[in-house]
Design a protein around this motif. Structure first.
Motif, PDB file in Angstrom:
ATOM      1  N   TRP A  33       0.807  -1.228   0.000  1.00 44.53           N
ATOM      2  CA  TRP A  33       0.000   0.000   0.000  1.00 44.53           C
ATOM      3  C   TRP A  33       0.837   1.274   0.000  1.00 44.53           C
ATOM      4  O   TRP A  33       0.311   2.360  -0.218  1.00 44.53           O
ATOM      5  CB  TRP A  33      -0.938   0.035   1.215  1.00 44.53           C
ATOM      6  CG  TRP A  33      -0.248  -0.042   2.557  1.00 44.53           C
ATOM      7  CD1 TRP A  33      -0.106  -1.149   3.319  1.00 44.53           C
ATOM      8  CD2 TRP A  33       0.361   1.028   3.275  1.00 44.53           C
ATOM      9  NE1 TRP A  33       0.571  -0.861   4.487  1.00 44.53           N
ATOM     10  CE2 TRP A  33       0.862   0.494   4.485  1.00 44.53           C
ATOM     11  CE3 TRP A  33       0.544   2.397   3.032  1.00 44.53           C
ATOM     12  CZ2 TRP A  33       1.542   1.255   5.434  1.00 44.53           C
ATOM     13  CZ3 TRP A  33       1.217   3.148   3.996  1.00 44.53           C
ATOM     14  CH2 TRP A  33       1.700   2.583   5.164  1.00 44.53           C
ATOM     15  N   ASP A  34       2.148   1.162   0.193  1.00 39.28           N
ATOM     16  CA  ASP A  34       3.015   2.340   0.196  1.00 39.28           C
ATOM     17  C   ASP A  34       3.185   2.835  -1.242  1.00 39.28           C
ATOM     18  O   ASP A  34       3.833   2.180  -2.062  1.00 39.28           O
ATOM     19  CB  ASP A  34       4.365   1.976   0.809  1.00 39.28           C
ATOM     20  CG  ASP A  34       5.301   3.172   0.869  1.00 39.28           C
ATOM     21  OD1 ASP A  34       4.812   4.294   1.103  1.00 39.28           O
ATOM     22  OD2 ASP A  34       6.526   2.984   0.670  1.00 39.28           O
ATOM     23  N   VAL A  35       2.604   3.982  -1.566  1.00 35.30           N
ATOM     24  CA  VAL A  35       2.623   4.511  -2.936  1.00 35.30           C
ATOM     25  C   VAL A  35       3.890   5.322  -3.159  1.00 35.30           C
ATOM     26  O   VAL A  35       4.258   6.170  -2.335  1.00 35.30           O
ATOM     27  CB  VAL A  35       1.374   5.372  -3.208  1.00 35.30           C
ATOM     28  CG1 VAL A  35       1.450   6.004  -4.597  1.00 35.30           C
ATOM     29  CG2 VAL A  35       0.124   4.524  -3.084  1.00 35.30           C
ATOM     30  N   VAL A  36       4.565   5.057  -4.299  1.00 29.79           N
ATOM     31  CA  VAL A  36       5.797   5.767  -4.652  1.00 29.79           C
ATOM     32  C   VAL A  36       5.671   6.295  -6.072  1.00 29.79           C
ATOM     33  O   VAL A  36       4.814   5.852  -6.851  1.00 29.79           O
ATOM     34  CB  VAL A  36       7.029   4.843  -4.547  1.00 29.79           C
ATOM     35  CG1 VAL A  36       7.280   4.427  -3.106  1.00 29.79           C
ATOM     36  CG2 VAL A  36       6.869   3.616  -5.444  1.00 29.79           C
ATOM     37  N   THR A  37       6.529   7.217  -6.408  1.00 30.06           N
ATOM     38  CA  THR A  37       6.582   7.763  -7.767  1.00 30.06           C
ATOM     39  C   THR A  37       7.704   7.083  -8.539  1.00 30.06           C
ATOM     40  O   THR A  37       8.824   6.949  -8.032  1.00 30.06           O
ATOM     41  CB  THR A  37       6.821   9.277  -7.739  1.00 30.06           C
ATOM     42  OG1 THR A  37       5.743   9.911  -7.048  1.00 30.06           O
ATOM     43  CG2 THR A  37       6.906   9.844  -9.154  1.00 30.06           C
ATOM     44  N   VAL A  38       7.365   6.646  -9.762  1.00 30.17           N
ATOM     45  CA  VAL A  38       8.377   6.064 -10.636  1.00 30.17           C
ATOM     46  C   VAL A  38       8.292   6.716 -12.005  1.00 30.17           C
ATOM     47  O   VAL A  38       7.241   7.241 -12.394  1.00 30.17           O
ATOM     48  CB  VAL A  38       8.200   4.528 -10.781  1.00 30.17           C
ATOM     49  CG1 VAL A  38       8.349   3.825  -9.456  1.00 30.17           C
ATOM     50  CG2 VAL A  38       6.866   4.188 -11.438  1.00 30.17           C
ATOM     51  N   GLU A  39       9.404   6.686 -12.705  1.00 27.46           N
ATOM     52  CA  GLU A  39       9.429   7.069 -14.116  1.00 27.46           C
ATOM     53  C   GLU A  39       9.599   5.777 -14.905  1.00 27.46           C
ATOM     54  O   GLU A  39      10.599   5.081 -14.766  1.00 27.46           O
ATOM     55  CB  GLU A  39      10.579   8.026 -14.396  1.00 27.46           C
ATOM     56  CG  GLU A  39      10.495   9.334 -13.625  1.00 27.46           C
ATOM     57  CD  GLU A  39      11.781  10.137 -13.746  1.00 27.46           C
ATOM     58  OE1 GLU A  39      12.373  10.153 -14.848  1.00 27.46           O
ATOM     59  OE2 GLU A  39      12.215  10.717 -12.725  1.00 27.46           O
ATOM     60  N   ARG A  40       8.602   5.439 -15.728  1.00 31.37           N
ATOM     61  CA  ARG A  40       8.577   4.149 -16.410  1.00 31.37           C
ATOM     62  C   ARG A  40       8.643   4.350 -17.913  1.00 31.37           C
ATOM     63  O   ARG A  40       8.072   5.293 -18.445  1.00 31.37           O
ATOM     64  CB  ARG A  40       7.305   3.398 -16.021  1.00 31.37           C
ATOM     65  CG  ARG A  40       7.184   1.992 -16.593  1.00 31.37           C
ATOM     66  CD  ARG A  40       6.069   1.236 -15.864  1.00 31.37           C
ATOM     67  NE  ARG A  40       6.460   0.956 -14.474  1.00 31.37           N
ATOM     68  CZ  ARG A  40       5.623   0.468 -13.558  1.00 31.37           C
ATOM     69  NH1 ARG A  40       4.358   0.235 -13.876  1.00 31.37           N
ATOM     70  NH2 ARG A  40       6.063   0.225 -12.349  1.00 31.37           N
ATOM     71  N   ILE A  41       9.368   3.466 -18.589  1.00 30.71           N
ATOM     72  CA  ILE A  41       9.491   3.585 -20.036  1.00 30.71           C
ATOM     73  C   ILE A  41       8.116   3.434 -20.702  1.00 30.71           C
ATOM     74  O   ILE A  41       7.245   2.729 -20.189  1.00 30.71           O
ATOM     75  CB  ILE A  41      10.482   2.571 -20.629  1.00 30.71           C
ATOM     76  CG1 ILE A  41       9.976   1.135 -20.423  1.00 30.71           C
ATOM     77  CG2 ILE A  41      11.863   2.745 -20.067  1.00 30.71           C
ATOM     78  CD1 ILE A  41      10.740   0.103 -21.219  1.00 30.71           C
ATOM     79  N   ALA A  42       7.953   4.102 -21.838  1.00 37.15           N
ATOM     80  CA  ALA A  42       6.693   4.023 -22.580  1.00 37.15           C
ATOM     81  C   ALA A  42       7.008   3.752 -24.039  1.00 37.15           C
ATOM     82  O   ALA A  42       7.014   4.653 -24.884  1.00 37.15           O
ATOM     83  CB  ALA A  42       5.910   5.325 -22.434  1.00 37.15           C
ATOM     84  N   PRO A  43       7.310   2.486 -24.387  1.00 39.58           N
ATOM     85  CA  PRO A  43       7.654   2.160 -25.791  1.00 39.58           C
ATOM     86  C   PRO A  43       6.459   2.388 -26.706  1.00 39.58           C
ATOM     87  O   PRO A  43       5.300   2.133 -26.334  1.00 39.58           O
ATOM     88  CB  PRO A  43       8.039   0.696 -25.721  1.00 39.58           C
ATOM     89  CG  PRO A  43       7.325   0.174 -24.510  1.00 39.58           C
ATOM     90  CD  PRO A  43       7.309   1.295 -23.530  1.00 39.58           C
ATOM     91  N   ALA A  44       6.734   2.865 -27.887  1.00 40.34           N
ATOM     92  CA  ALA A  44       5.656   3.170 -28.841  1.00 40.34           C
ATOM     93  C   ALA A  44       5.343   1.959 -29.696  1.00 40.34           C
ATOM     94  O   ALA A  44       6.196   1.083 -29.926  1.00 40.34           O
ATOM     95  CB  ALA A  44       6.067   4.334 -29.735  1.00 40.34           C
TER      96      ALA A  44
END
Length: 415
Positions: A401-412
């Motif tokens: 339940w611990d919410v964190v911020t991530v930057e995730r790849i977004a392949p097209a």
């Protein structure tokens, strides 16, 4: 025993005694020089002088074509054989190394000579259709039958129910695959590996017969849980590639590419058949998240979940395929996810820094732990945390339940 004339003469006076001792020392020195000459020849080394040493120091031993001595000193010149033959005392470290080399060379040549005298038996054809022969008596009877009956062939399976034995005939010799072997032979390597696996069908049939009989195969011959190249989730939650499977006692151990070994029954095989499907799923979920109209509600949640699951699967099943997606992705999307949903390849925001997630997993145990191996993205991030990669973690019940911020790849999606 009567003393020699020389010894009786030596005891006659102090002067004679000294002369006899001196003569003995000369004889011993001659023997030492002869032993050193023999050692140099058997170890294939030469006598040399090392850098910074003079003729009063004990010389060293070295390979002819190397620049250092056996004790890792820099050699400056080689002594001629005539001069080396007059020396009995060499560097002790070099002598010890030369003796080890001589022993190894002797063992190597002895093994080569033995192999030449007894060349390995050529591999026979693969056993395709082995037969089963059942015996109501004892293993000694089965042994005799394998030597005398024309209907029992190489690769056939022998079942001795009274003793709980299942065996295969390896060329002319019956070898038990079960824990009990009675009067039959035992193998020293896994039966499915003998002669390049030519008895694979026999082993499979023997395994089935043992199951019907209700007896256990010896650990060495039990079906292999994994093979070389398999991807497995280990007990600590990490995913690794199998390099070999070893047997010790009643357990099989999976050795992995990082040098670690894990109890096979505590590991899980990763299904690698869905790599292409996962790559497509990742691209589709990313296209929803990076579209001109940002999704909301259930659509957003489903896309985030789909992208995360696809990337996690690829990290486990095929790291090379995941690396391809990273190369083709031209942007990242900032997302808020439960810590438990962080996947390898994410950039995690934590501890006031941005950190590359190198790996993540859930360790088994009475209190399962979520963990992630991370490393700061920039020098400033590493300065704020740790310079080298490190592991962060917490209990699963909190990570869920611990919410964190991530930057995730977004392949097209491909055009």
């Amino acid at each position: 025993m009567t003393e020699s004339y020389a010894k009786r003469l030596a005891s006659a006076s102090p002067l004679a005694s000294a002369a006899f001792a001196f003569g003995g020392d000369i004889a011993d020195a001659d023997q030492d020089r002869a032993r050193m000459a023999e050692l140099r020849a058997s170890a294939d080394v030469v006598a040399v002088r090392a850098d910074g040493e003079d003729d009063f120091d004990a010389p060293h031993l070295a390979d002819v074509f190397t620049a250092t001595t056996l004790c890792d000193r820099r050699k400056v010149r080689q002594l001629d054989e005539e001069r080396a033959a007059r020396i009995a005392d060499f560097c002790p470290a070099c002598v010890a190394e030369a003796r080890d080399r001589a022993t190894s060379r002797e063992a190597f040549f002895a093994e080569a000579e033995e192999e030449g005298a007894n060349p390995p038996e050529p591999t026979g054809p693969v056993i395709a259709n082995p037969s089963v022969h059942r015996f109501n008596g004892y293993s000694a009877e089965a042994y005799d039958a394998s030597q005398s009956r024309d209907d029992i062939s190489d690769g056939d399976v022998l079942v001795i129910g009274r003793e709980g034995i299942v065996a295969i005939v390896t060329r002319a010799w019956p070898a038990a695959l079960t824990v009990e072997n009675g009067e039959l032979h035992k193998l020293t390597e896994p039966a499915h590996e003998i002669e390049g696996g030519r008895y694979a069908a026999s082993v499979q049939l023997a395994t089935e017969q043992a199951a019907e009989l209700g007896v256990d195969l010896a650990p060495l011959h039990r079906p292999q849980p994994f093979k070389k190249g398999d991807r497995i989730v280990c007990e600590d939650g990490g995913t690794r590639t199998v390099t070999s499977v070893l047997h010790s006692g009643a357990h099989a151990w999976a050795e992995t590419e990082d040098g670690s070994a894990w109890r096979a029954e505590r590991c899980e095989l990763v299904d690698t058949s869905r790599v292409d499907e996962a790559k497509t799923a990742a691209r589709r979920s990313a296209s929803v998240l990076r579209g001109p109209k940002a999704p909301t509600g259930e659509e957003h949640t489903a896309a985030v979940r789909g992208l995360g699951e696809a990337l996690r699967y690829l990290a486990q099943a095929d790291p090379a395929a995941l690396a391809e997606l990273h190369e083709e992705a031209n942007r990242r999307i900032a997302l808020e996810v439960p810590r438990l949903a962080v996947v390898p390849g994410d950039i995690l925001h934590a501890h006031g820094a941005r950190m590359n997630v190198m790996d993540s997993g859930i360790s088994s145990g009475s209190e399962p732990q979520w963990w992630a191996k991370v490393h700061g993205v920039t020098e400033a991030d590493r300065h704020a945390t740790y310079r080298a990669p490190w592991t962060t973690g917490m209990g699963v019940e909190y990570a869920a339940w611990d919410v964190v911020t991530v930057e995730r790849i977004a392949p097209a999606l491909p055009c």
